[in-house]
Design a protein around this motif. Structure first.
Motif, mmCIF file in Angstrom:
data_model
loop_
_atom_site.group_PDB
_atom_site.id
_atom_site.type_symbol
_atom_site.label_atom_id
_atom_site.label_comp_id
_atom_site.label_asym_id
_atom_site.label_seq_id
_atom_site.Cartn_x
_atom_site.Cartn_y
_atom_site.Cartn_z
ATOM 1 N N LEU A 1 21.618 15.255 -14.356
ATOM 2 C CA LEU A 1 20.818 14.006 -15.016
ATOM 3 C C LEU A 1 20.355 13.193 -13.954
ATOM 4 C CD1 LEU A 1 21.782 14.142 -18.624
ATOM 5 C CD2 LEU A 1 19.461 14.956 -17.897
ATOM 6 N N LEU A 2 21.422 12.483 -13.630
ATOM 7 C CA LEU A 2 21.306 11.633 -12.210
ATOM 8 C C LEU A 2 20.504 11.961 -11.151
ATOM 9 C CD1 LEU A 2 22.348 8.748 -11.683
ATOM 10 C CD2 LEU A 2 24.228 9.788 -10.649
ATOM 11 N N LEU A 3 20.714 12.904 -10.842
ATOM 12 C CA LEU A 3 19.911 13.516 -9.421
ATOM 13 C C LEU A 3 18.125 13.656 -9.791
ATOM 14 C CD1 LEU A 3 19.801 14.645 -6.690
ATOM 15 C CD2 LEU A 3 19.950 17.128 -7.874
ATOM 16 N N GLY A 4 17.913 14.068 -11.274
ATOM 17 C CA GLY A 4 16.624 14.177 -11.465
ATOM 18 C C GLY A 4 16.131 12.475 -11.612
ATOM 19 N N THR A 5 16.765 11.852 -12.241
ATOM 20 C CA THR A 5 16.225 10.491 -12.318
ATOM 21 C C THR A 5 16.067 9.822 -10.974
ATOM 22 O OG1 THR A 5 17.698 10.113 -14.451
ATOM 23 C CG2 THR A 5 17.004 8.097 -13.338
ATOM 24 N N VAL A 6 16.858 10.140 -9.879
ATOM 25 C CA VAL A 6 16.911 9.527 -8.718
ATOM 26 C C VAL A 6 15.762 10.020 -8.085
ATOM 27 C CG1 VAL A 6 17.901 9.246 -6.502
ATOM 28 C CG2 VAL A 6 19.226 8.799 -8.424
ATOM 29 N N LEU A 7 15.484 11.386 -8.079
ATOM 30 C CA LEU A 7 14.588 12.174 -7.717
ATOM 31 C C LEU A 7 13.093 11.712 -8.292
ATOM 32 C CD1 LEU A 7 15.762 15.735 -6.805
ATOM 33 C CD2 LEU A 7 15.198 13.886 -5.200
ATOM 34 N N GLY A 8 13.055 11.450 -9.460
ATOM 35 C CA GLY A 8 11.909 10.914 -10.214
ATOM 36 C C GLY A 8 11.438 9.804 -9.701
ATOM 37 N N THR A 9 12.335 8.847 -9.342
ATOM 38 C CA THR A 9 12.083 7.460 -9.110
ATOM 39 C C THR A 9 11.609 7.396 -7.498
ATOM 40 O OG1 THR A 9 14.135 6.708 -10.363
ATOM 41 C CG2 THR A 9 13.367 5.116 -8.729
ATOM 42 N N VAL A 10 12.129 8.245 -6.570
ATOM 43 C CA VAL A 10 11.848 8.459 -5.308
ATOM 44 C C VAL A 10 10.312 8.722 -5.121
ATOM 45 C CG1 VAL A 10 12.305 9.435 -3.203
ATOM 46 C CG2 VAL A 10 14.108 8.647 -4.311
ATOM 47 N N ALA A 11 9.966 9.875 -5.950
ATOM 48 C CA ALA A 11 8.664 10.232 -6.054
ATOM 49 C C ALA A 11 7.565 9.531 -6.329
ATOM 50 C CB ALA A 11 8.391 11.357 -6.963
ATOM 51 N N HIS A 12 7.969 8.244 -7.054
ATOM 52 C CA HIS A 12 7.131 7.143 -7.385
ATOM 53 C C HIS A 12 7.189 6.119 -6.488
ATOM 54 C CE1 HIS A 12 5.535 9.486 -10.888
ATOM 55 N NE2 HIS A 12 6.952 9.664 -11.459
ATOM 56 N N ALA A 13 8.199 5.931 -5.838
ATOM 57 C CA ALA A 13 8.165 4.724 -4.961
ATOM 58 C C ALA A 13 7.205 4.931 -3.770
ATOM 59 C CB ALA A 13 9.575 4.760 -4.607
ATOM 60 N N PRO A 14 7.008 3.942 -2.938
ATOM 61 C CA PRO A 14 6.043 4.067 -1.838
ATOM 62 C C PRO A 14 7.017 4.672 -0.564
ATOM 63 C CG PRO A 14 5.946 1.950 -2.551
ATOM 64 C CD PRO A 14 7.010 2.627 -3.640
ATOM 65 N N MET B 1 32.135 20.928 -16.846
ATOM 66 C CA MET B 1 30.542 20.996 -17.244
ATOM 67 C C MET B 1 29.775 19.906 -17.526
ATOM 68 S SD MET B 1 28.775 23.878 -17.279
ATOM 69 C CE MET B 1 27.284 24.275 -18.430
ATOM 70 N N LEU B 2 30.562 18.984 -18.473
ATOM 71 C CA LEU B 2 30.076 17.946 -18.665
ATOM 72 C C LEU B 2 29.370 17.004 -17.546
ATOM 73 C CD1 LEU B 2 28.671 15.913 -21.078
ATOM 74 C CD2 LEU B 2 31.079 15.067 -20.963
ATOM 75 N N LEU B 3 30.667 16.955 -16.483
ATOM 76 C CA LEU B 3 30.285 16.339 -15.186
ATOM 77 C C LEU B 3 28.901 16.814 -14.280
ATOM 78 C CD1 LEU B 3 31.306 14.060 -13.241
ATOM 79 C CD2 LEU B 3 32.686 16.112 -12.136
ATOM 80 N N LEU B 4 28.721 18.204 -14.562
ATOM 81 C CA LEU B 4 27.795 18.804 -13.734
ATOM 82 C C LEU B 4 26.383 18.574 -14.470
ATOM 83 C CD1 LEU B 4 26.833 20.632 -11.878
ATOM 84 C CD2 LEU B 4 26.981 22.717 -13.289
ATOM 85 N N VAL B 5 26.387 18.340 -15.737
ATOM 86 C CA VAL B 5 25.268 17.953 -16.631
ATOM 87 C C VAL B 5 24.816 16.632 -16.037
ATOM 88 C CG1 VAL B 5 24.368 17.687 -18.866
ATOM 89 C CG2 VAL B 5 25.469 19.754 -18.131
ATOM 90 N N ALA B 6 25.971 15.507 -16.146
ATOM 91 C CA ALA B 6 25.540 14.358 -15.731
ATOM 92 C C ALA B 6 25.031 14.229 -14.549
ATOM 93 C CB ALA B 6 26.976 13.444 -15.900
ATOM 94 N N ALA B 7 25.607 15.048 -13.588
ATOM 95 C CA ALA B 7 24.979 14.880 -12.151
ATOM 96 C C ALA B 7 23.664 15.339 -12.068
ATOM 97 C CB ALA B 7 26.206 15.667 -11.327
#
Length: 54
Positions: A9-22, A1-7
């Motif tokens: 969170l990481l996915l949300g961070t990456v998608l947030g970064t891509v949304a603001h990148a050119p 369960m902890l692995l799923l939560v970490a995954a």
């Protein structure tokens, strides 16, 4: 369960970064990841055939 939560969170961070990148930066990063995955898949496919023959 902890692995799923970490995954997630990481996915949300990456998608947030891509949304603001050119767009060209996002496409270049996506292309690099796709190329890396294709090379990995080919090495796995042909590497296993070679090692299983012995």
């Amino acid at each position: 369960m902890l692995l799923l939560v970490a995954a997630l969170l990481l996915l949300g961070t990456v998608l947030g970064t891509v949304a603001h990148a050119p767009l060209p930066v996002s496409l270049l990063a996506g292309g690099a990841i796709a190329l890396w995955l294709a090379i990995f898949a080919l090495r796995e496919r042909y590497g296993r055939r070679r090692t299983s023959a012995h």
